[in-house]
Design a protein around this motif. Sequence first.
Motif: not given
Ligand code: ADP
Length: 609
Positions: A510, A513, A538, A543, A551, A556-557, A565-566, A568-571, A594
């Motif tokens: 993330n 990205r 980073d 956020i 998030i 949720f994005r 992605g979609v 799901l990563g943080l969940y 963040s």
């Molecule tokens: P995604 O696969 O969309 O990245 P995540 O669950 O990993 O899904 O993250 C959810 C959302 O949190 C992201 O869509 C993004 O908007 C926000 N996000 C996550 N990490 C960061 C970060 N390091 N800096 C800014 N926004 C972030």
Amino acid sequence: MTLRHRLLLAQAPLAAALVLVGAASLRTVTFLGESGENILKDNYRSVLAAQRMNGALDLLDRDALARALGRAPAAPDALARQRFEAELKVQEGNITEPGEAEATSGLRAAWEKYQQALAAAGTAREPVAAYLDSVHRASMEVRGATDEVLAINQDAMVRKSNLARRASDRLLYLMVAATLAALGLGLVSSTILTARMVRPLSALSQAVRRFGEGDLEARALPKGKDEIAELGREFDTMADRLEEYRKSSLGDLLQAQQASQTAIDSLPDPVLVVDTEGVVLNLNQAAEALLRLPPGDGVGKPLHSLDPALRERLEAVRAHVLEGKGAVIPRGFEEAVRVEVPDGPRRLLPRATALYSAEGTVTGVTIVLQDVTRLMRFDELKNDLVATVAHEFRTPLTSLHMATHLLAEEAAGPLTEQQADLINAARRDCERLQGIVDDVLDLSRIQAGRIELHAKPVDARWLLAQAAAGVETSARASGLALAVEAPDDALPVLADPERADVVLTNLLGNAVRYTPSGGKIVARAKGAGPSVRFEVSDTGPGIPRQYQERIFERFFRVPGGKRGGVGLGLYISREIVRAHGGEMGVESEEGKGSTFWFTLPAASDAPKA
Ligand code: ADP
């Protein structure tokens, strides 16, 4: 007639009696005064005159005797004669009684005779004999006459005083009788008048009492035009208005209550309203059907009479609201409670809000049990479908990835620059797709409650190094500096290395990205008591505060954010951390980067190589 006039009239008989008695007393006093005065004037003066004449006569007698005996008289006769004459004149001018005139003229005659006898004795040769024969006899006659005048007047005095006493006695009796009569009359008429006056007052007070006791039809119905009648009319008007208001407000209230009852009855989900003690205040038809209660039977009963599983959950949400923690809003289907009903199990998702009084205090809780049985079934079907599709995607994707990899590495022959670009793009998309498929599979595992952990002591520094190495190439390609900060000594954590790597890779991925080119990414780990804290910082866009908790929700994005992605990563990462017994969060400020952090339990054993 006004109340004031009536009151005055009620006093009138007594006042009249008082006047009557006063007049009688005045009359008595005047009469007694007059009688006394009359006695003094008419008789007492005559008595005094008679006595004084006798005194003068005594002097004249003594001097006459002295002269007869040849002695010198004590005083000249002239003075005593004058005194006698003066008193006789007084008596002659004060004839008031019958017979008094005759007695007085007799006295005058006797007095004349006495004076002649005195004159004769003065020239007699035998003065003693002359004195004894004529003067003394004439003196006795004068005395007899004065005594008669005296007696007449004394008798008159006695008679008059008797008369006066009798008259005063009569007047006294009359006065007492008049007083008593006037008093009696006054009291009777005052009592009658007062009773008549007070009668409307007691009718009014009776009406007020009955009205106060709830008889809204009680009225004073006063007659007349006095102040009490006026008050009674005012009361009746007020009672009319109150009754009207009560009827109308009661009607409105009933209508409003019916409307709200119909509204909650029309809701398909069970709704319960409970007070602070947990007693059911109201419930709708869906709730009655769910709890298998006859209509209207649940009201007034405590929650204890419900199904134990449901009761426990309802008590929990009630306590949550009553403790002032705010409304209960469910976050996911996992919060649904399972309730057995005759046509199979049902899943109910409780949500609750506080009920406030006019003063703002919490008086109860409204609980809505959203029936999510069908939704959960759909969710399960969707999850199954997604999991199956993802699973089916996996094998062909692996082959595709392998093929694109081999082609890109020119294993199947040299490529032109354009071909190499196309193949690399296909490979990146393939990797992205693989990541999504992995996430979806992880999600379905989590939702099925199947995260298998093979936890063992691992060095946190090794975990950091592994994950950093995984994103190093893409970080460099994106123009980002990547650094790892870790203590010199081993920092053992108890974790499933593969899962921990998923978490760290997600966070680092993330960061790569979302951080614009030229930025910096730091991954660090440090001991924090019984756990080890990992951080990925980073210099990206940060956020917004309102999304910092969201998030971590599924799919949720951040709106308007960079495509990734979609969601799901943080969940998934947080679920993995929680499965380890750790926590995960973010510290971020918009525009200032963040820092994502999570904790894993520290391991006491040194990690095996
Ligand atoms: P995604 O696969 O969309 O990245 P995540 O669950 O990993 O899904 O993250 C959810 C959302 O949190 C992201 O869509 C993004 O908007 C926000 N996000 C996550 N990490 C960061 C970060 N390091 N800096 C800014 N926004 C972030």
